[in-house]
Design a protein around this motif. Structure first.
Motif, PDB file in Angstrom:
ATOM      1  N   LEU A 165       0.862  -1.181   0.000  1.00 23.29           N
ATOM      2  CA  LEU A 165       0.000   0.000   0.000  1.00 23.29           C
ATOM      3  C   LEU A 165       0.899   1.233   0.000  1.00 23.29           C
ATOM      4  CD1 LEU A 165      -2.919   0.990   0.128  1.00 23.29           C
ATOM      5  CD2 LEU A 165      -2.827   0.761   2.607  1.00 23.29           C
ATOM      6  N   LEU A 166       0.798   2.025  -1.045  1.00 18.94           N
ATOM      7  CA  LEU A 166       1.667   3.190  -1.219  1.00 18.94           C
ATOM      8  C   LEU A 166       0.862   4.469  -1.002  1.00 18.94           C
ATOM      9  CD1 LEU A 166       4.264   4.612  -2.129  1.00 18.94           C
ATOM     10  CD2 LEU A 166       3.591   4.176  -4.484  1.00 18.94           C
ATOM     11  N   PHE A 167       1.260   5.255  -0.003  1.00 19.87           N
ATOM     12  CA  PHE A 167       0.613   6.530   0.284  1.00 19.87           C
ATOM     13  C   PHE A 167       1.492   7.668  -0.224  1.00 19.87           C
ATOM     14  CE2 PHE A 167      -1.398   3.863   3.584  1.00 19.87           C
ATOM     15  CZ  PHE A 167      -2.731   4.183   3.350  1.00 19.87           C
ATOM     16  N   VAL A 168       0.891   8.589  -0.982  1.00 22.90           N
ATOM     17  CA  VAL A 168       1.607   9.714  -1.572  1.00 22.90           C
ATOM     18  C   VAL A 168       0.928  11.015  -1.173  1.00 22.90           C
ATOM     19  CG1 VAL A 168       2.423  10.787  -3.706  1.00 22.90           C
ATOM     20  CG2 VAL A 168       2.243   8.292  -3.564  1.00 22.90           C
ATOM     21  N   SER A 169       1.704  11.958  -0.634  1.00 21.47           N
ATOM     22  CA  SER A 169       1.184  13.305  -0.411  1.00 21.47           C
ATOM     23  C   SER A 169       1.636  14.186  -1.573  1.00 21.47           C
ATOM     24  CB  SER A 169       1.697  13.877   0.915  1.00 21.47           C
ATOM     25  OG  SER A 169       3.097  14.119   0.864  1.00 21.47           O
ATOM     26  N   PHE A 170       0.789  15.153  -1.941  1.00 24.30           N
ATOM     27  CA  PHE A 170       1.137  16.023  -3.058  1.00 24.30           C
ATOM     28  C   PHE A 170       0.394  17.346  -2.942  1.00 24.30           C
ATOM     29  CE2 PHE A 170      -2.798  14.127  -4.463  1.00 24.30           C
ATOM     30  CZ  PHE A 170      -3.410  15.097  -5.255  1.00 24.30           C
ATOM     31  N   GLY A 171       0.823  18.314  -3.731  1.00 20.67           N
ATOM     32  CA  GLY A 171       0.159  19.604  -3.798  1.00 20.67           C
ATOM     33  C   GLY A 171      -0.575  19.745  -5.115  1.00 20.67           C
ATOM     34  N   PHE A 172      -1.852  20.102  -5.058  1.00 19.57           N
ATOM     35  CA  PHE A 172      -2.641  20.237  -6.286  1.00 19.57           C
ATOM     36  C   PHE A 172      -2.062  21.281  -7.225  1.00 19.57           C
ATOM     37  CE2 PHE A 172      -5.945  17.842  -4.087  1.00 19.57           C
ATOM     38  CZ  PHE A 172      -6.556  17.155  -5.140  1.00 19.57           C
ATOM     39  N   LYS A 173      -1.389  22.296  -6.687  1.00 14.89           N
ATOM     40  CA  LYS A 173      -0.853  23.339  -7.566  1.00 14.89           C
ATOM     41  C   LYS A 173       0.314  22.825  -8.412  1.00 14.89           C
ATOM     42  CE  LYS A 173       2.357  25.545  -4.260  1.00 14.89           C
ATOM     43  NZ  LYS A 173       2.652  26.809  -3.567  1.00 14.89           N
ATOM     44  N   HIS A 174       0.827  21.640  -8.079  1.00 15.01           N
ATOM     45  CA  HIS A 174       1.888  21.021  -8.879  1.00 15.01           C
ATOM     46  C   HIS A 174       1.369  19.856  -9.712  1.00 15.01           C
ATOM     47  CE1 HIS A 174       4.741  23.483  -6.744  1.00 15.01           C
ATOM     48  NE2 HIS A 174       4.377  22.973  -5.582  1.00 15.01           N
ATOM     49  N   GLY A 175       0.056  19.631  -9.708  1.00 12.26           N
ATOM     50  CA  GLY A 175      -0.526  18.582 -10.528  1.00 12.26           C
ATOM     51  C   GLY A 175      -0.793  17.302  -9.763  1.00 12.26           C
ATOM     52  N   LEU A 244      -0.920  -0.679  -4.538  1.00  9.37           N
ATOM     53  CA  LEU A 244      -2.102   0.168  -4.616  1.00  9.37           C
ATOM     54  C   LEU A 244      -1.682   1.550  -4.130  1.00  9.37           C
ATOM     55  CD1 LEU A 244      -5.191   0.285  -5.173  1.00  9.37           C
ATOM     56  CD2 LEU A 244      -5.504   0.001  -2.707  1.00  9.37           C
ATOM     57  N   THR A 245      -1.815   2.555  -4.991  1.00  5.78           N
ATOM     58  CA  THR A 245      -1.330   3.891  -4.681  1.00  5.78           C
ATOM     59  C   THR A 245      -2.482   4.809  -4.291  1.00  5.78           C
ATOM     60  OG1 THR A 245       0.510   3.631  -6.236  1.00  5.78           O
ATOM     61  CG2 THR A 245      -0.027   5.870  -5.543  1.00  5.78           C
ATOM     62  N   VAL A 246      -2.405   5.339  -3.076  1.00  3.88           N
ATOM     63  CA  VAL A 246      -3.417   6.257  -2.547  1.00  3.88           C
ATOM     64  C   VAL A 246      -2.762   7.624  -2.401  1.00  3.88           C
ATOM     65  CG1 VAL A 246      -4.987   6.766  -0.649  1.00  3.88           C
ATOM     66  CG2 VAL A 246      -4.559   4.385  -1.322  1.00  3.88           C
ATOM     67  N   ALA A 247      -3.256   8.602  -3.151  1.00  2.55           N
ATOM     68  CA  ALA A 247      -2.683   9.944  -3.133  1.00  2.55           C
ATOM     69  C   ALA A 247      -3.583  10.885  -2.346  1.00  2.55           C
ATOM     70  CB  ALA A 247      -2.494  10.458  -4.557  1.00  2.55           C
ATOM     71  N   ILE A 248      -2.976  11.657  -1.454  1.00  6.05           N
ATOM     72  CA  ILE A 248      -3.684  12.650  -0.642  1.00  6.05           C
ATOM     73  C   ILE A 248      -3.143  14.024  -1.022  1.00  6.05           C
ATOM     74  CG2 ILE A 248      -4.374  13.343   1.668  1.00  6.05           C
ATOM     75  CD1 ILE A 248      -5.123  10.488   1.148  1.00  6.05           C
ATOM     76  N   GLY A 249      -4.038  14.926  -1.461  1.00  6.13           N
ATOM     77  CA  GLY A 249      -3.580  16.225  -1.921  1.00  6.13           C
ATOM     78  C   GLY A 249      -4.139  17.390  -1.132  1.00  6.13           C
ATOM     79  N   CYS A 250      -3.275  18.372  -0.889  1.00  2.57           N
ATOM     80  CA  CYS A 250      -3.720  19.667  -0.371  1.00  2.57           C
ATOM     81  C   CYS A 250      -3.182  20.733  -1.329  1.00  2.57           C
ATOM     82  CB  CYS A 250      -3.254  19.892   1.068  1.00  2.57           C
ATOM     83  SG  CYS A 250      -1.470  19.866   1.316  1.00  2.57           S
ATOM     84  N   THR A 251      -3.167  21.974  -0.933  1.00  5.67           N
ATOM     85  CA  THR A 251      -2.793  23.027  -1.874  1.00  5.67           C
ATOM     86  C   THR A 251      -1.326  22.949  -2.269  1.00  5.67           C
ATOM     87  OG1 THR A 251      -4.468  24.476  -0.891  1.00  5.67           O
ATOM     88  CG2 THR A 251      -2.804  25.512  -2.291  1.00  5.67           C
ATOM     89  N   GLY A 252      -0.442  22.930  -1.256  1.00  7.40           N
ATOM     90  CA  GLY A 252       0.992  22.948  -1.555  1.00  7.40           C
ATOM     91  C   GLY A 252       1.717  21.650  -1.288  1.00  7.40           C
TER      92      GLY A 252
END
Length: 283
Positions: A165-175, A244-252
């Motif tokens: 199980l792969l958890f990824v954090s990211f910023g929506f402003k970077h796609g 299984l990749t689960v991505a969680i996004g906020c602004t930055g």
């Protein structure tokens, strides 16, 4: 079914997405590496490489390879022989690929005098469409070469059996990450960025975590996401997927998404689930 001790990693994906970097990283990790193997030769690989001496093998197969369309069937033929086969599919967004080819002055393998670079990239994406969901995808759009090498090392140390199980954090402003199976948006929650004390910190720091734990909405959303993933995880595991990749996004991609990934990953680790963490914007 015959069994084998060989572990085979197939590296494929778009030109310019980092396949050469991945292959070199696997070579450094002790894999015997083969670049640009024709897909039709894949079923014979176990016969030509003695398992006693070559137990870990990595092969690059892309649009330069002959009979690319046969790759899914040939992978299944190897698995039927009892060989552990994992697929790493690398991709990037078109803007990043155009920039990389322009900076390196390399010629795209599918380009000619009648085709622009952007058109060649899109055509290659169409040719590789059947391979996108074979196993594990990595979006290298916002990754440095060093980060990609580190992610490959994480991939190598994972056991080849069972799902990770792969958890990824990211910023929506970077796609949005192209490799995500699920994407959850936590931008509606109170943002620590607007607190001058919390702004330079990240979701891995205790003050930010304390701030978000005091927000009832954050705790409720965390419980909802955790319950959703936990509810459907057995279904994907039963589909014989490696990741299984689960991505969680906020602004930055600095505070809220990082906090959620840290909390979710710890919960599933405690459940004895194999877990990997990626904080895209922090890395």
């Amino acid at each position: 079914m015959a069994t084998s001790n060989m572990r085979l990693i197939i590296v494929t994906g778009l030109s310019g997405s980092g396949k050469s970097i991945v292959l070199r990283a696997l070579e450094d990790a002790g894999f015997y590496c083969i670049d640009n193997l024709p897909a039709t030769l894949l079923p014979q690989i176990s016969e030509h490489l003695a398992p006693a001496t070559q137990q870990r093998v990595a092969i690059s197969i892309d649009t330069r390879s002959a009979a690319l369309e046969t790759l899914p069937e040939n992978i299944q033929a190897l698995r039927d022989k009892g060989i552990s086969v994992q697929v790493l599919y690398l991709e990037s967004n078109a803007e990043t690929l155009v920039k990389r080819f322009s900076e390196t002055r390399r010629r795209h393998p599918l380009s000619d005098e009648k085709t622009t670079l952007a058109e060649s990239i899109e055509y290659e994406r169409q040719l590789l469409n059947r391979l996108v969901n074979l196993d594990h995808r990595i979006d290298t759009s916002n990754l440095s070469a060093n980060t990609l090498r580190n992610w490959v090392r994480d991939f190598v140390v994972q056991q080849s059996t069972g799902m990770t199980l792969l958890f990824v954090s990211f910023g929506f402003k970077h796609g949005i990450p192209l490799d995500a199976d699920f994407v959850f948006d936590v931008r509606c929650l109170p943002n620590p960025h607007y607190d001058p004390v919390l702004r330079p910190l990240t979701g891995k720091d205790a003050p930010v975590q304390d701030f978000l734990r005091q927000q009832p909405m954050a705790l409720e959303m965390l419980q909802d996401i955790r319950g959703y993933v936990e509810r459907w995880l057995p279904c994907f595991d039963g589909d014989h997927r490696s990741y299984l990749t689960v991505a969680i996004g906020c602004t930055g991609g600095q505070h809220r998404s990082v906090f959620f990934v840290e909390q979710l990953s710890q919960y599933f680790k405690d459940k004895q689930q194999k877990v990997l963490i990626r904080h895209r914007e922090l890395e």
